[in-house]
Write a protein that holds these residues in place. Structure first.
Motif, PDB file in Angstrom:
ATOM      1  N   TYR A 208      93.808  16.193  16.036  1.00 43.78           N
ATOM      2  CA  TYR A 208      92.447  15.647  16.013  1.00 43.78           C
ATOM      3  C   TYR A 208      92.055  14.993  17.333  1.00 43.78           C
ATOM      4  O   TYR A 208      90.955  15.208  17.847  1.00 43.78           O
ATOM      5  CB  TYR A 208      92.300  14.637  14.869  1.00 43.78           C
ATOM      6  CG  TYR A 208      91.987  15.266  13.544  1.00 43.78           C
ATOM      7  CD1 TYR A 208      90.690  15.284  13.042  1.00 43.78           C
ATOM      8  CD2 TYR A 208      92.991  15.843  12.765  1.00 43.78           C
ATOM      9  CE1 TYR A 208      90.396  15.859  11.816  1.00 43.78           C
ATOM     10  CE2 TYR A 208      92.710  16.417  11.536  1.00 43.78           C
ATOM     11  CZ  TYR A 208      91.413  16.424  11.074  1.00 43.78           C
ATOM     12  OH  TYR A 208      91.133  16.999   9.857  1.00 43.78           O
ATOM     13  N   GLU A 209      92.921  14.167  17.881  1.00 45.68           N
ATOM     14  CA  GLU A 209      92.559  13.455  19.116  1.00 45.68           C
ATOM     15  C   GLU A 209      92.262  14.432  20.237  1.00 45.68           C
ATOM     16  O   GLU A 209      91.271  14.273  20.970  1.00 45.68           O
ATOM     17  CB  GLU A 209      93.664  12.485  19.533  1.00 45.68           C
ATOM     18  CG  GLU A 209      93.297  11.707  20.797  1.00 45.68           C
ATOM     19  CD  GLU A 209      94.318  10.636  21.160  1.00 45.68           C
ATOM     20  OE1 GLU A 209      94.166  10.044  22.253  1.00 45.68           O
ATOM     21  OE2 GLU A 209      95.249  10.373  20.369  1.00 45.68           O
ATOM     22  N   ALA A 210      93.075  15.460  20.394  1.00 47.81           N
ATOM     23  CA  ALA A 210      92.862  16.433  21.465  1.00 47.81           C
ATOM     24  C   ALA A 210      91.549  17.177  21.288  1.00 47.81           C
ATOM     25  O   ALA A 210      90.830  17.441  22.266  1.00 47.81           O
ATOM     26  CB  ALA A 210      94.029  17.419  21.513  1.00 47.81           C
ATOM     27  N   GLU A 211      91.199  17.526  20.041  1.00 53.09           N
ATOM     28  CA  GLU A 211      89.942  18.233  19.812  1.00 53.09           C
ATOM     29  C   GLU A 211      88.744  17.338  20.097  1.00 53.09           C
ATOM     30  O   GLU A 211      87.744  17.788  20.677  1.00 53.09           O
ATOM     31  CB  GLU A 211      89.892  18.759  18.374  1.00 53.09           C
ATOM     32  CG  GLU A 211      88.654  19.570  18.046  1.00 53.09           C
ATOM     33  CD  GLU A 211      88.478  20.805  18.923  1.00 53.09           C
ATOM     34  OE1 GLU A 211      87.328  21.296  19.001  1.00 53.09           O
ATOM     35  OE2 GLU A 211      89.473  21.273  19.522  1.00 53.09           O
TER      36      GLU A 211
ATOM     37  N   VAL B 214      89.288   2.981   8.620  1.00 56.91           N
ATOM     38  CA  VAL B 214      90.644   3.000   9.180  1.00 56.91           C
ATOM     39  C   VAL B 214      90.550   3.375  10.658  1.00 56.91           C
ATOM     40  O   VAL B 214      89.590   4.006  11.099  1.00 56.91           O
ATOM     41  CB  VAL B 214      91.568   3.979   8.435  1.00 56.91           C
ATOM     42  CG1 VAL B 214      91.712   3.568   6.973  1.00 56.91           C
ATOM     43  CG2 VAL B 214      91.070   5.414   8.549  1.00 56.91           C
ATOM     44  N   ARG B 215      91.593   2.979  11.410  1.00 55.01           N
ATOM     45  CA  ARG B 215      91.618   3.215  12.853  1.00 55.01           C
ATOM     46  C   ARG B 215      92.915   3.923  13.234  1.00 55.01           C
ATOM     47  O   ARG B 215      93.969   3.284  13.309  1.00 55.01           O
ATOM     48  CB  ARG B 215      91.497   1.897  13.618  1.00 55.01           C
ATOM     49  CG  ARG B 215      90.127   1.223  13.478  1.00 55.01           C
ATOM     50  CD  ARG B 215      90.157  -0.186  14.049  1.00 55.01           C
ATOM     51  NE  ARG B 215      88.818  -0.749  14.176  1.00 55.01           N
ATOM     52  CZ  ARG B 215      88.123  -1.281  13.178  1.00 55.01           C
ATOM     53  NH1 ARG B 215      88.635  -1.291  11.958  1.00 55.01           N
ATOM     54  NH2 ARG B 215      86.922  -1.780  13.382  1.00 55.01           N
ATOM     55  N   PRO B 216      92.872   5.231  13.442  1.00 56.83           N
ATOM     56  CA  PRO B 216      94.100   5.926  13.857  1.00 56.83           C
ATOM     57  C   PRO B 216      94.576   5.447  15.224  1.00 56.83           C
ATOM     58  O   PRO B 216      93.766   5.042  16.064  1.00 56.83           O
ATOM     59  CB  PRO B 216      93.682   7.400  13.897  1.00 56.83           C
ATOM     60  CG  PRO B 216      92.203   7.371  14.020  1.00 56.83           C
ATOM     61  CD  PRO B 216      91.721   6.130  13.346  1.00 56.83           C
ATOM     62  N   ARG B 217      95.866   5.481  15.418  1.00 52.73           N
ATOM     63  CA  ARG B 217      96.433   5.089  16.709  1.00 52.73           C
ATOM     64  C   ARG B 217      96.113   6.151  17.752  1.00 52.73           C
ATOM     65  O   ARG B 217      96.340   7.340  17.527  1.00 52.73           O
ATOM     66  CB  ARG B 217      97.939   4.907  16.591  1.00 52.73           C
ATOM     67  CG  ARG B 217      98.622   4.446  17.874  1.00 52.73           C
ATOM     68  CD  ARG B 217     100.077   4.132  17.632  1.00 52.73           C
ATOM     69  NE  ARG B 217     100.218   3.022  16.691  1.00 52.73           N
ATOM     70  CZ  ARG B 217     101.399   2.568  16.262  1.00 52.73           C
ATOM     71  NH1 ARG B 217     102.530   3.146  16.673  1.00 52.73           N
ATOM     72  NH2 ARG B 217     101.454   1.560  15.422  1.00 52.73           N
ATOM     73  N   MET B 218      95.582   5.729  18.894  1.00 57.82           N
ATOM     74  CA  MET B 218      95.144   6.659  19.928  1.00 57.82           C
ATOM     75  C   MET B 218      96.102   6.657  21.108  1.00 57.82           C
ATOM     76  O   MET B 218      96.619   5.608  21.511  1.00 57.82           O
ATOM     77  CB  MET B 218      93.740   6.280  20.416  1.00 57.82           C
ATOM     78  CG  MET B 218      92.701   6.128  19.314  1.00 57.82           C
ATOM     79  SD  MET B 218      92.517   7.621  18.321  1.00 57.82           S
ATOM     80  CE  MET B 218      91.901   8.753  19.569  1.00 57.82           C
TER      81      MET B 218
ATOM     82  N   GLN C  91      93.501   5.510  25.685  1.00 53.14           N
ATOM     83  CA  GLN C  91      92.981   4.177  25.430  1.00 53.14           C
ATOM     84  C   GLN C  91      91.486   4.046  25.700  1.00 53.14           C
ATOM     85  O   GLN C  91      90.902   2.979  25.483  1.00 53.14           O
ATOM     86  CB  GLN C  91      93.760   3.149  26.265  1.00 53.14           C
ATOM     87  CG  GLN C  91      95.232   3.071  25.895  1.00 53.14           C
ATOM     88  CD  GLN C  91      95.435   2.798  24.406  1.00 53.14           C
ATOM     89  OE1 GLN C  91      94.940   1.796  23.885  1.00 53.14           O
ATOM     90  NE2 GLN C  91      96.157   3.687  23.717  1.00 53.14           N
ATOM     91  N   ARG C  92      90.848   5.126  26.136  1.00 54.71           N
ATOM     92  CA  ARG C  92      89.396   5.093  26.288  1.00 54.71           C
ATOM     93  C   ARG C  92      88.691   5.260  24.954  1.00 54.71           C
ATOM     94  O   ARG C  92      87.475   5.070  24.859  1.00 54.71           O
ATOM     95  CB  ARG C  92      88.941   6.195  27.252  1.00 54.71           C
ATOM     96  CG  ARG C  92      89.414   6.027  28.689  1.00 54.71           C
ATOM     97  CD  ARG C  92      88.999   7.242  29.519  1.00 54.71           C
ATOM     98  NE  ARG C  92      89.591   8.467  29.008  1.00 54.71           N
ATOM     99  CZ  ARG C  92      89.235   9.706  29.391  1.00 54.71           C
ATOM    100  NH1 ARG C  92      88.243   9.853  30.270  1.00 54.71           N
ATOM    101  NH2 ARG C  92      89.839  10.755  28.881  1.00 54.71           N
ATOM    102  N   LEU C  93      89.433   5.604  23.917  1.00 55.28           N
ATOM    103  CA  LEU C  93      88.852   5.854  22.600  1.00 55.28           C
ATOM    104  C   LEU C  93      89.305   4.825  21.582  1.00 55.28           C
ATOM    105  O   LEU C  93      90.510   4.545  21.453  1.00 55.28           O
ATOM    106  CB  LEU C  93      89.254   7.252  22.097  1.00 55.28           C
ATOM    107  CG  LEU C  93      88.745   8.457  22.881  1.00 55.28           C
ATOM    108  CD1 LEU C  93      89.351   9.729  22.297  1.00 55.28           C
ATOM    109  CD2 LEU C  93      87.230   8.529  22.837  1.00 55.28           C
ATOM    110  N   GLU C  94      88.350   4.248  20.868  1.00 58.47           N
ATOM    111  CA  GLU C  94      88.609   3.449  19.683  1.00 58.47           C
ATOM    112  C   GLU C  94      87.935   4.178  18.522  1.00 58.47           C
ATOM    113  O   GLU C  94      86.716   4.170  18.391  1.00 58.47           O
ATOM    114  CB  GLU C  94      88.018   2.045  19.810  1.00 58.47           C
ATOM    115  CG  GLU C  94      88.162   1.216  18.534  1.00 58.47           C
ATOM    116  CD  GLU C  94      87.162   0.068  18.438  1.00 58.47           C
ATOM    117  OE1 GLU C  94      87.136  -0.586  17.381  1.00 58.47           O
ATOM    118  OE2 GLU C  94      86.397  -0.147  19.393  1.00 58.47           O
TER     119      GLU C  94
END
Length: 322
Positions: free
Chosen positions: A53-56, A104-108, A111-114
């Motif tokens: 998900y993060e990469a997409e 909820v907040r997935p761990r990224m 660090q530019r993304l919250e």
């Protein structure tokens, strides 16, 4: 960075995201909650593992990002059990202006993304048949509240799985899901009716056939499966119908009317005749449901689905910021 993306980065305050089963839509938002850019991906929940998900997301928004942390408010299937990270369903009654409190907040890694993923809503059976869930539509309903604070009334969100939701003073108090869109696709594409129906046109003859079928389905819902088969029989026997592609279009309009009418037969059963229904969705489906409600002489209003989801995401972002 291109000149455009550099300009977006300077103005970017936060990012809104609607992550469904089949696609992802993102909007770059400025400090006044106005859209300054947008992007889209065909990689929804069904195409991704949690680790992807993060990469997409980064693939779509990387050129927007400045060298600081930017909040991304996400609704939809990213919060499903099979999604990025599960955001547990809110039980009813649910205060839709406070969706972010259960996010909820997935761990990224970047660090530019919250990233903040909003929850869905769930309904447990009160009478043995009331179990239901939604994920994404609650944010559109929150968008309705953003435009009409304290809204009380009935909203319909047409789609593959149509939702009918009751709101009382801004809280979601009950809802029901109908498999109408999926049922139409199954019948038109995978049943014996596929030999007889084709997608209908938005012309007067097809609208008349559609409206008549809606009324028939509402008046006699117990005849639903019989009414479906008569579409095939009429194709074979009815000499009053035109031939060729036009024949399939008119029968397709009737099929659409029958399945939507079956939905309305239940959803409007106890609805006062003069109570309006707020339709939330895209132009094609809200127009079709407007025609269906007009056939039953029921009033309705329309809220654009994209506007609703953006308003709901904006409301969640503001409550996170307050």
């Amino acid at each position: 960075m291109t000149d455009k993306s550099d300009n977006v980065g300077k103005r970017l305050a936060w990012i809104a995201a609607d992550w469904g089963s089949s696609n992802l839509r993102v909007w770059a938002m400025d400090g006044d909650d106005r859209v300054i850019d947008r992007a889209r991906s065909e990689k929804g929940m069904l195409a991704l593992s949690p680790a992807e998900y993060e990469a997409e997301l980064l693939r779509l928004v990387n050129d927007w990002l400045p060298e600081r942390t930017v909040r991304v408010v996400v609704c939809g299937m990213a919060g499903a059990r099979q999604g990025w990270q599960e955001a547990a369903y809110l039980a009813l009654p649910a205060a839709l202006d406070r969706l972010s409190q259960a996010a909820v907040r997935p761990r990224m890694q970047d660090q530019r993304l919250e990233v903040v993923i909003l929850p869905g809503a769930s309904q447990r059976a009160l009478d043995g048949s009331g179990f239901d869930v939604m994920r994404g539509e609650e944010t559109q309903l929150a968008g309705l509240l953003a435009t009409a604070p304290g809204f009380t009334g009935l909203a319909c969100l047409p789609g593959t799985h149509s939702k009918w939701a009751r709101l009382d003073d801004g809280a979601l108090t009950r809802f029901a899901t109908y498999l109408t869109g999926e049922l139409y696709e199954l019948l038109a594409g995978h049943s014996v009716l596929r030999h007889s129906v084709t997608p209908d046109l938005d012309d007067e003859a097809c609208r008349d056939a559609f409206r008549q079928a809606v009324r028939e389905s509402v008046d006699q819902p117990e005849r639903f499966t019989n009414a479906l088969f008569t579409l095939r029989a009429r194709d074979l026997l009815d000499t009053t119908l035109p031939g060729g592609e036009r024949r399939g279009q008119l029968l397709g309009a009737r099929l659409s009317g029958l399945v939507i009418g079956q939905e309305l037969a239940d959803a409007t059963r106890n609805l006062p005749r003069d109570e309006p229904v707020t339709l939330i969705g895209g132009a094609v489906l809200t127009r079709r449901y407007t025609q269906a409600l007009e056939a039953l002489e029921r009033p309705c209003t329309i809220l654009d689905g994209d506007a609703a989801v953006l308003a709901g995401l904006t409301l969640a972002h503001r409550t996170l910021t307050d």
